[in-house]
Design a protein around this motif. Structure first.
Motif, PDB file in Angstrom:
ATOM      1  N   ALA A  57      40.559   0.325  29.297  1.00  0.00           N
ATOM      2  CA  ALA A  57      39.242  -0.316  29.187  1.00  0.00           C
ATOM      3  C   ALA A  57      39.107  -1.402  30.223  1.00  0.00           C
ATOM      4  CB  ALA A  57      39.048  -0.900  27.787  1.00  0.00           C
ATOM      5  N   HIS A  60      34.069  -4.507  28.336  1.00  0.00           N
ATOM      6  CA  HIS A  60      33.978  -3.868  27.018  1.00  0.00           C
ATOM      7  C   HIS A  60      33.841  -2.349  27.134  1.00  0.00           C
ATOM      8  CE1 HIS A  60      29.818  -4.433  28.341  1.00  0.00           C
ATOM      9  NE2 HIS A  60      29.514  -3.389  27.594  1.00  0.00           N
ATOM     10  N   HIS A  61      34.055  -1.809  28.335  1.00  0.00           N
ATOM     11  CA  HIS A  61      33.860  -0.380  28.578  1.00  0.00           C
ATOM     12  C   HIS A  61      35.186   0.370  28.431  1.00  0.00           C
ATOM     13  CE1 HIS A  61      29.955  -1.541  30.127  1.00  0.00           C
ATOM     14  NE2 HIS A  61      30.543  -2.354  30.983  1.00  0.00           N
ATOM     15  N   ARG A  62      35.170   1.402  27.596  1.00  0.00           N
ATOM     16  CA  ARG A  62      36.374   2.170  27.355  1.00  0.00           C
ATOM     17  C   ARG A  62      36.320   3.509  28.109  1.00  0.00           C
ATOM     18  NH1 ARG A  62      39.182  -0.760  24.173  1.00  0.00           N
ATOM     19  NH2 ARG A  62      40.844   0.811  24.202  1.00  0.00           N
ATOM     20  N   ALA A  65      33.269   5.666  29.838  1.00  0.00           N
ATOM     21  CA  ALA A  65      32.103   4.872  30.212  1.00  0.00           C
ATOM     22  C   ALA A  65      31.781   5.069  31.689  1.00  0.00           C
ATOM     23  CB  ALA A  65      32.339   3.403  29.920  1.00  0.00           C
ATOM     24  N   TYR A  66      30.498   5.204  31.985  1.00  0.00           N
ATOM     25  CA  TYR A  66      29.991   5.324  33.354  1.00  0.00           C
ATOM     26  C   TYR A  66      29.161   4.070  33.586  1.00  0.00           C
ATOM     27  CZ  TYR A  66      27.943   7.678  37.461  1.00  0.00           C
ATOM     28  OH  TYR A  66      27.559   8.035  38.728  1.00  0.00           O
ATOM     29  N   VAL A  67      29.691   3.147  34.372  1.00  0.00           N
ATOM     30  CA  VAL A  67      29.222   1.768  34.413  1.00  0.00           C
ATOM     31  C   VAL A  67      28.537   1.470  35.736  1.00  0.00           C
ATOM     32  CG1 VAL A  67      29.949  -0.646  34.159  1.00  0.00           C
ATOM     33  CG2 VAL A  67      31.224   1.169  32.983  1.00  0.00           C
ATOM     34  N   SER A  75      40.067  -6.547  32.964  1.00  0.00           N
ATOM     35  CA  SER A  75      40.616  -5.631  31.972  1.00  0.00           C
ATOM     36  C   SER A  75      41.626  -6.369  31.106  1.00  0.00           C
ATOM     37  CB  SER A  75      41.282  -4.436  32.653  1.00  0.00           C
ATOM     38  OG  SER A  75      41.866  -3.571  31.707  1.00  0.00           O
ATOM     39  N   PRO A  92      23.826   4.511  33.918  1.00  0.00           N
ATOM     40  CA  PRO A  92      25.045   4.261  33.140  1.00  0.00           C
ATOM     41  C   PRO A  92      25.013   5.006  31.806  1.00  0.00           C
ATOM     42  CG  PRO A  92      24.083   2.207  33.949  1.00  0.00           C
ATOM     43  CD  PRO A  92      23.084   3.283  34.202  1.00  0.00           C
ATOM     44  N   ASP A  94      27.525   5.334  27.945  1.00  0.00           N
ATOM     45  CA  ASP A  94      28.648   4.779  27.201  1.00  0.00           C
ATOM     46  C   ASP A  94      29.859   5.694  27.184  1.00  0.00           C
ATOM     47  OD1 ASP A  94      27.314   2.425  26.572  1.00  0.00           O
ATOM     48  OD2 ASP A  94      26.487   3.245  24.710  1.00  0.00           O
ATOM     49  N   ASP A  95      29.628   7.019  27.118  1.00  0.00           N
ATOM     50  CA  ASP A  95      30.756   7.949  27.008  1.00  0.00           C
ATOM     51  C   ASP A  95      30.343   9.317  27.533  1.00  0.00           C
ATOM     52  OD1 ASP A  95      33.025   9.360  26.444  1.00  0.00           O
ATOM     53  OD2 ASP A  95      32.921   9.132  24.271  1.00  0.00           O
TER      54      ASP A  95
END
Length: 205
Positions: A57, A60-62, A65-67, A75, A92, A94-95
């Motif tokens: 991660a 807060h992106h695990r 995630a496409y940020v 991290s 973007p 989340d998953d």
């Protein structure tokens, strides 16, 4: 033709900040692809236009995630990610590895685009997305009038390419392999075990 095998391995990394390592896969006027590995507590000062989290991660992106970063990211526990820069990389999410958003393109093959675009048999526009092959599935030979870049995220496949001069190459691709076919080619893929690929088509100017 830039090609990098086993890019997730420990070899070839450059420490760019304390606890932060990068590995350039491709740098061109249109696109760049860079792998990023952060130790726990490390900071990535320049994340690029998009960041796909592959393991661990960041902020807060695990994983999945496409940020679209707007500044440096840190991290807490460490991570592996792919930094992508270029035009029209999509919104973007989340998953992107979740079951939502995938479409069936042919028996045993699924794709998920990361930008809003048409996807048809011409393959002639800029596209970025994910492709999943079920075990035993096969993509028949088809033309690519665009440059074709891809990173194997999981699994393996036999990859055959025919260049305009008739030259034919076949290779076994596996997790961590990155390939850039920068000219118009014909391409086919067969996966015995199944595989997950990140791809980008870039029109040849």
């Amino acid at each position: 033709m830039p090609s990098h095998a086993a890019t997730f391995s420990p070899a070839g990394w450059t420490e760019t900040a304390p606890g932060a390592w990068t590995k350039d896969l491709l740098r061109s006027p249109g696109d760049s692809f860079t792998l990023v590995r952060l130790a726990a507590g490390a900071v990535l000062p320049e994340p690029g236009d998009r960041l796909l989290v592959l393991e661990g991660a960041i902020a807060h992106h695990r994983a999945g995630a496409y940020v679209a970063p707007d500044g440096a990211l840190s991290s807490t526990d460490g991570c592996l990610a792919l930094s992508i820069s270029g035009e029209r990389l999509g919104d973007p999410a989340d998953d992107v590895f979740s079951p939502a958003g995938w479409r069936n393109s042919s028996p045993g093959q699924w794709y998920r685009l990361l930008l809003d675009a048409a996807f048809d048999e011409t393959f002639d526009e800029r596209l970025v997305g994910l492709s999943y092959f079920e075990p035993g599935s096969f993509s028949p030979r088809h033309p690519h009038p665009t440059a074709h870049r891809f990173l194997f995220l999981d699994g393996e496949a036999d990859d055959e390419v025919v260049f305009p001069d008739g030259t034919r190459t076949t290779a076994r691709r596996a997790r961590g392999d990155f390939v850039d076919y920068p000219v118009q080619v014909e391409h086919q893929t067969f996966s015995r075990s199944g595989c997950l690929i990140l791809f980008l088509h870039e029109p040849v100017r």
